[in-house]
Structure formats: C-alpha cells, structure tokens
Design a protein around this motif. Structure first.
Motif, PDB file in Angstrom:
ATOM      1  N   GLN A   1       8.369  14.511 -11.660  1.00 50.22           N
ATOM      2  CA  GLN A   1       6.937  14.436 -11.941  1.00 50.22           C
ATOM      3  C   GLN A   1       6.163  15.171 -10.843  1.00 50.22           C
ATOM      4  OE1 GLN A   1       5.541  10.241 -11.449  1.00 50.22           O
ATOM      5  NE2 GLN A   1       7.583   9.875 -10.637  1.00 50.22           N
ATOM      6  N   SER A   2       4.836  15.169 -10.956  1.00 51.82           N
ATOM      7  CA  SER A   2       3.984  15.846  -9.975  1.00 51.82           C
ATOM      8  C   SER A   2       2.984  14.871  -9.382  1.00 51.82           C
ATOM      9  CB  SER A   2       3.239  17.019 -10.632  1.00 51.82           C
ATOM     10  OG  SER A   2       4.141  18.005 -11.070  1.00 51.82           O
ATOM     11  N   PHE A   3       2.556  15.172  -8.151  1.00 48.72           N
ATOM     12  CA  PHE A   3       1.587  14.347  -7.438  1.00 48.72           C
ATOM     13  C   PHE A   3       0.560  15.247  -6.769  1.00 48.72           C
ATOM     14  CE2 PHE A   3       5.796  12.390  -7.196  1.00 48.72           C
ATOM     15  CZ  PHE A   3       5.574  11.144  -7.777  1.00 48.72           C
ATOM     16  N   LYS A   4      -0.600  14.661  -6.441  1.00 47.48           N
ATOM     17  CA  LYS A   4      -1.623  15.359  -5.674  1.00 47.48           C
ATOM     18  C   LYS A   4      -1.888  14.572  -4.399  1.00 47.48           C
ATOM     19  CE  LYS A   4      -4.053  17.258  -9.712  1.00 47.48           C
ATOM     20  NZ  LYS A   4      -5.340  17.264 -10.466  1.00 47.48           N
ATOM     21  N   SER A   5      -2.109  15.291  -3.299  1.00 44.04           N
ATOM     22  CA  SER A   5      -2.372  14.623  -2.032  1.00 44.04           C
ATOM     23  C   SER A   5      -3.273  15.483  -1.158  1.00 44.04           C
ATOM     24  CB  SER A   5      -1.069  14.322  -1.294  1.00 44.04           C
ATOM     25  OG  SER A   5      -1.320  13.636  -0.085  1.00 44.04           O
ATOM     26  N   LYS A   6      -4.094  14.812  -0.336  1.00 45.21           N
ATOM     27  CA  LYS A   6      -4.973  15.518   0.585  1.00 45.21           C
ATOM     28  C   LYS A   6      -4.207  16.048   1.797  1.00 45.21           C
ATOM     29  CE  LYS A   6      -8.845  12.530  -0.733  1.00 45.21           C
ATOM     30  NZ  LYS A   6      -9.782  11.472  -0.273  1.00 45.21           N
ATOM     31  N   SER A   7      -3.089  15.427   2.118  1.00 47.17           N
ATOM     32  CA  SER A   7      -2.275  15.878   3.250  1.00 47.17           C
ATOM     33  C   SER A   7      -0.812  15.626   2.930  1.00 47.17           C
ATOM     34  CB  SER A   7      -2.669  15.148   4.538  1.00 47.17           C
ATOM     35  OG  SER A   7      -2.405  13.762   4.416  1.00 47.17           O
ATOM     36  N   VAL A   8       0.060  16.368   3.613  1.00 40.68           N
ATOM     37  CA  VAL A   8       1.498  16.257   3.384  1.00 40.68           C
ATOM     38  C   VAL A   8       2.213  16.213   4.724  1.00 40.68           C
ATOM     39  CG1 VAL A   8       3.545  17.336   2.388  1.00 40.68           C
ATOM     40  CG2 VAL A   8       1.351  17.511   1.192  1.00 40.68           C
ATOM     41  N   VAL A   9       3.174  15.312   4.845  1.00 40.15           N
ATOM     42  CA  VAL A   9       4.049  15.249   6.019  1.00 40.15           C
ATOM     43  C   VAL A   9       5.469  15.516   5.541  1.00 40.15           C
ATOM     44  CG1 VAL A   9       4.915  13.835   7.914  1.00 40.15           C
ATOM     45  CG2 VAL A   9       2.549  13.556   7.132  1.00 40.15           C
ATOM     46  N   ILE A  10       6.095  16.560   6.081  1.00 42.97           N
ATOM     47  CA  ILE A  10       7.466  16.906   5.706  1.00 42.97           C
ATOM     48  C   ILE A  10       8.413  16.355   6.757  1.00 42.97           C
ATOM     49  CG2 ILE A  10       9.087  18.781   5.280  1.00 42.97           C
ATOM     50  CD1 ILE A  10       6.772  20.447   4.270  1.00 42.97           C
ATOM     51  N   ALA A  11       9.250  15.417   6.346  1.00 38.28           N
ATOM     52  CA  ALA A  11      10.199  14.758   7.257  1.00 38.28           C
ATOM     53  C   ALA A  11      11.563  14.704   6.586  1.00 38.28           C
ATOM     54  CB  ALA A  11       9.705  13.356   7.605  1.00 38.28           C
ATOM     55  N   ILE A  12      12.088  15.877   6.222  1.00 38.55           N
ATOM     56  CA  ILE A  12      13.288  15.924   5.390  1.00 38.55           C
ATOM     57  C   ILE A  12      14.587  16.014   6.181  1.00 38.55           C
ATOM     58  CG2 ILE A  12      12.089  16.911   3.411  1.00 38.55           C
ATOM     59  CD1 ILE A  12      13.123  19.648   4.222  1.00 38.55           C
ATOM     60  N   GLY A  13      14.513  16.145   7.505  1.00 38.17           N
ATOM     61  CA  GLY A  13      15.740  16.229   8.282  1.00 38.17           C
ATOM     62  C   GLY A  13      16.416  17.570   8.138  1.00 38.17           C
ATOM     63  N   LYS A  14      17.603  17.697   8.704  1.00 42.81           N
ATOM     64  CA  LYS A  14      18.346  18.964   8.658  1.00 42.81           C
ATOM     65  C   LYS A  14      19.696  18.813   7.984  1.00 42.81           C
ATOM     66  CE  LYS A  14      16.206  21.258  12.576  1.00 42.81           C
ATOM     67  NZ  LYS A  14      16.400  21.961  13.857  1.00 42.81           N
TER      68      LYS A  14
ATOM     69  N   ARG B   1       0.804  -1.217   0.000  1.00 42.97           N
ATOM     70  CA  ARG B   1       0.000   0.000   0.000  1.00 42.97           C
ATOM     71  C   ARG B   1       0.842   1.274   0.000  1.00 42.97           C
ATOM     72  NH1 ARG B   1      -4.374  -0.791   4.603  1.00 42.97           N
ATOM     73  NH2 ARG B   1      -2.913  -2.377   5.307  1.00 42.97           N
ATOM     74  N   ILE B   2       2.148   1.146   0.037  1.00 42.46           N
ATOM     75  CA  ILE B   2       3.028   2.319   0.027  1.00 42.46           C
ATOM     76  C   ILE B   2       3.638   2.478  -1.363  1.00 42.46           C
ATOM     77  CG2 ILE B   2       5.062   3.409   1.020  1.00 42.46           C
ATOM     78  CD1 ILE B   2       4.606   1.720   3.533  1.00 42.46           C
ATOM     79  N   ASP B   3       3.278   3.546  -2.060  1.00 45.19           N
ATOM     80  CA  ASP B   3       3.954   3.906  -3.296  1.00 45.19           C
ATOM     81  C   ASP B   3       5.219   4.673  -2.942  1.00 45.19           C
ATOM     82  OD1 ASP B   3       2.055   2.756  -4.875  1.00 45.19           O
ATOM     83  OD2 ASP B   3       1.131   4.617  -5.551  1.00 45.19           O
ATOM     84  N   THR B   4       6.280   4.468  -3.706  1.00 42.52           N
ATOM     85  CA  THR B   4       7.524   5.191  -3.465  1.00 42.52           C
ATOM     86  C   THR B   4       7.956   5.916  -4.735  1.00 42.52           C
ATOM     87  OG1 THR B   4       8.808   3.193  -3.971  1.00 42.52           O
ATOM     88  CG2 THR B   4       8.347   3.647  -1.652  1.00 42.52           C
ATOM     89  N   ALA B   5       8.529   7.097  -4.548  1.00 43.76           N
ATOM     90  CA  ALA B   5       9.095   7.870  -5.653  1.00 43.76           C
ATOM     91  C   ALA B   5      10.498   8.281  -5.244  1.00 43.76           C
ATOM     92  CB  ALA B   5       8.228   9.088  -5.962  1.00 43.76           C
ATOM     93  N   PHE B   6      11.494   7.482  -5.637  1.00 42.53           N
ATOM     94  CA  PHE B   6      12.887   7.796  -5.335  1.00 42.53           C
ATOM     95  C   PHE B   6      13.479   8.661  -6.446  1.00 42.53           C
ATOM     96  CE2 PHE B   6      12.389   3.665  -3.000  1.00 42.53           C
ATOM     97  CZ  PHE B   6      12.496   4.205  -1.733  1.00 42.53           C
ATOM     98  N   ASN B   7      14.652   9.220  -6.188  1.00 43.92           N
ATOM     99  CA  ASN B   7      15.285  10.146  -7.130  1.00 43.92           C
ATOM    100  C   ASN B   7      14.337  11.278  -7.509  1.00 43.92           C
ATOM    101  OD1 ASN B   7      17.885   8.876  -7.487  1.00 43.92           O
ATOM    102  ND2 ASN B   7      16.806   7.246  -8.585  1.00 43.92           N
ATOM    103  N   SER B   8      13.556  11.735  -6.558  1.00 41.85           N
ATOM    104  CA  SER B   8      12.556  12.772  -6.803  1.00 41.85           C
ATOM    105  C   SER B   8      12.681  13.851  -5.734  1.00 41.85           C
ATOM    106  CB  SER B   8      11.144  12.174  -6.783  1.00 41.85           C
ATOM    107  OG  SER B   8      10.970  11.227  -7.813  1.00 41.85           O
ATOM    108  N   GLU B   9      13.380  14.918  -6.054  1.00 40.24           N
ATOM    109  CA  GLU B   9      13.529  16.022  -5.110  1.00 40.24           C
ATOM    110  C   GLU B   9      12.342  16.970  -5.256  1.00 40.24           C
ATOM    111  OE1 GLU B   9      16.804  19.264  -3.504  1.00 40.24           O
ATOM    112  OE2 GLU B   9      17.224  18.073  -5.297  1.00 40.24           O
ATOM    113  N   VAL B  10      11.652  17.235  -4.158  1.00 40.64           N
ATOM    114  CA  VAL B  10      10.481  18.108  -4.195  1.00 40.64           C
ATOM    115  C   VAL B  10      10.919  19.548  -4.408  1.00 40.64           C
ATOM    116  CG1 VAL B  10       8.505  18.982  -2.898  1.00 40.64           C
ATOM    117  CG2 VAL B  10       9.097  16.559  -2.779  1.00 40.64           C
ATOM    118  N   GLU B  11      10.348  20.187  -5.429  1.00 39.07           N
ATOM    119  CA  GLU B  11      10.685  21.569  -5.749  1.00 39.07           C
ATOM    120  C   GLU B  11       9.651  22.556  -5.222  1.00 39.07           C
ATOM    121  OE1 GLU B  11      11.182  21.554  -9.978  1.00 39.07           O
ATOM    122  OE2 GLU B  11      13.215  20.729  -9.865  1.00 39.07           O
ATOM    123  N   SER B  12       8.390  22.129  -5.174  1.00 33.28           N
ATOM    124  CA  SER B  12       7.357  23.039  -4.676  1.00 33.28           C
ATOM    125  C   SER B  12       6.146  22.250  -4.192  1.00 33.28           C
ATOM    126  CB  SER B  12       6.918  24.027  -5.760  1.00 33.28           C
ATOM    127  OG  SER B  12       6.274  23.353  -6.829  1.00 33.28           O
TER     128      SER B  12
END
Length: 344
Positions: A122-135, A92-103
C-alpha cells in the motif's frame, strides 16, 4: 491506520526505528508510522540470535551513554524482544509489517512538502521520513551458478552500465521495470520474467513497459525462466527453459531483496564515494524532512544504544525545526514564538 498524512514515517523496525518512534511519542508527536518489510520488528535479532543469546548494552565494548528516554539495559534475545514489544504497544504508533518500501517521492499538498511512500502492499503520506533500514539487506541472487569469468558483467543495480550494450533485465517487480525502460534509451534491452503476466507492478510502470514494448524500444519475454549461463567469447550465453538461447553483454538481476545504497539513491538521497548517505549535524539528508538513523548512516556496528540515541536526536531536531518542542511529560511548551517556522 489513523491518519491520512503522518507527521513522521519511520522505515525500519530495528532499534533505530523503534527508538525514533518511542521518542516521537514521548515528545508528543501525534501521527507516527513504523514500516517494516518483515513480519515483525527487530528482524535481525529474531533471525540471527540463537535462543537465550545475550543482547549486550555495551556492544563489543562500546560504552555509550543513553541520551534519550528508552531505558535499554540489555538482556537475552527473549527479554529484549519482550521489551520492544511493550514499547510498541503504544497506541499512537501505527505499524505496517510485511511492507517493503519500493519508492519515496517528494511532492506537495496544499503548499506543504509531503512524501509519498509506496510499499509492496500500500501507500502512505508523511510530512517527514526517517530511514533506519540497517545494512543487512542484500539483493537476491539466482539459484543457478554464475560462472566466475562472467561476474564483471553481472549486475544487481545500474552502477556499471554503459551505452550501446545488449542487456537482459531479470525480474517482474517495479525495480526491474524501471531498470529496463531507463536502460532502453541507450541500449538494446530485454526484460525476462518467469510468470505470464506482471502481478506486482504499479500502473505507471506497467504502462511505460507496454508502451516501450509496443514501440520496439525494448522486448518483453514473459513466461520464461533462465536455466543456465555460459561464457561465450567474453559475452554471456543465456540458456532459457523454452529451448532457446541468446547472447548478451550484461545481465541485471532485480529479483528481490534490497541493497541499501541503491535504495538511498532511488529516494534521491546523496551518498559519498563509499556509498554512505550524506547528512548534516541534525541527521538530515539533502532532502528536507528526510533523516537517516542507525547503521545505514553511522556505522554503529550493531550498537542498540547508539541507534536509540539517533532516534532521540532526530526527533528533537524535527520538533525544533517545526517551531515547537514538547516536554517529556507531553505538556506543550511554547518555543520560538517570535521566529518563523523553519523547514525540517
């Protein structure tokens, strides 16, 4: 990809992102997407841990109780990666590797808040977003030397920019384009790019750049690279590889890499004076259905257990706010039946 619109999109494939994805599966969320800019999850462990190095459950003496459903006990670099591999095998988990989020842009679709997530591929649509990118992310820097006397006039974001400056923006991506045309309103701006044409710009950014260039609101200097910088009476002398030089007040580099604070601001997330995102007791930012997890928000200092706990609490908060919650055995329990659904 199985879904046109995801329920949860998670940005970052470290422990915080993995924990959120697994908790979402366990709680019965159907459409889950994990986006990671490198070619695999757990990039920090892969890159900075030597082979057979210990990965401790109690990081630097932090004894933290596991609150969620991911049973992390510690181990070696290899056993930890194997464990996370097994968790992410969940269908149930889709993954998109080598994909740096630009906006990430908040929009509406059929009266519902939706986030449009644009990545380098590429682009995706989502009802919610969790940002866990670290520092760990830092902007890339040029290979040539930047004189110490000029460092106050060298930027990797827009924080120190003022008005009426002569500015050189370096780069050919969307961040460089947006910096250039934003600054051109109040400054004299040149955008220099080492290639003879843009290859990574979205159509809207390229259109705006071309229009600004045609109206002489900024200058495009393509197929040109910088050879060196010099201090010229307190300003920056830029020596180009075509034999010419120009004097600037400021240089802004946008040549790759990610500064987490800049990324948060670009998404519209409010940050405090220290550059940390502002969030409430449910880990929500000022944007509806936008959460933060892991080191980017909580200064966990590398604790895998703490990051996993964030994912557990975020998913529970998300489901409560959606008006229902799932049991750990994935059986749906009716919840808040007589109450209207709240936004995330």
């Amino acid at each position: 990809m199985k879904s046109n619109i995801y329920d949860i999109a998670i940005i970052g494939g470290g422990p915080g992102g993995i924990g959120t994805a697994i908790e979402a599966v366990i709680h019965g969320v159907k459409n889950i997407l994990l986006i990671e800019k490198s070619d695999n999850h757990s990039n920090t462990i892969r890159k900075y841990y030597k082979d057979n190095k210990r990965v401790d459950r109690d990081w630097k003496g932090q004894i933290i109780e596991l609150e969620g459903n991911v049973e992390f006990v510690g181990g070696t670099k290899e056993s930890t990666l194997d464990y996370f591999n097994t968790l992410l095998d969940e269908e149930r988990i889709d993954t998109a590797f080598n994909s740096e989020v630009e906006s990430i842009i908040r929009t509406q679709e059929e009266g519902e808040d939706i986030y449009l997530i644009t990545t380098s591929t590429q682009s995706f649509k989502s009802k919610s977003v969790v940002i866990a990118i670290g520092k760990m992310g830092k902007p890339n820097k040029p290979l040539y030397k930047i004189p110490a006397s000029l460092k106050d006039y060298i930027n990797f974001n827009l924080d120190k920019c003022t008005k009426n400056e002569k500015i050189l923006v370096v780069g050919g991506g969307n961040s460089a384009a947006e910096y250039a045309y934003d600054l051109a309103v109040n400054n004299e701006v040149t955008l220099v790019y080492r290639k003879d044409k843009f290859t990574r710009l979205n159509p809207e950014n390229e259109k705006i750049l071309r229009e600004f260039n045609g109206q002489e609101l900024l200058r495009l200097r393509l197929n040109t690279d910088i050879e060196s910088l010099e201090n010229f009476e307190g300003r920056i002398k830029v020596n180009f590889n075509d034999g010419y030089f120009t004097i600037y007040d400021r240089i802004i580099y946008a040549i790759g890499g990610t500064s987490p604070v800049d990324f948060l601001k670009k998404c519209g997330i409010e940050v405090n004076s220290e550059g940390n995102p502002i969030y409430d007791e449910h880990y929500r930012t000022n944007l509806p259905c936008m959460y933060v997890a892991g080191d980017i928000a909580f200064n966990t200092g590398g604790s895998i257990v703490a990051a996993l706990n964030h994912g557990y609490h975020i998913v529970n908060s998300f489901l409560r706010r959606r008006g229902k919650i799932y049991s750990y055995t994935n059986k749906v329990e009716e919840y808040f039946k007589n109450n209207p659904k709240e936004k995330c």
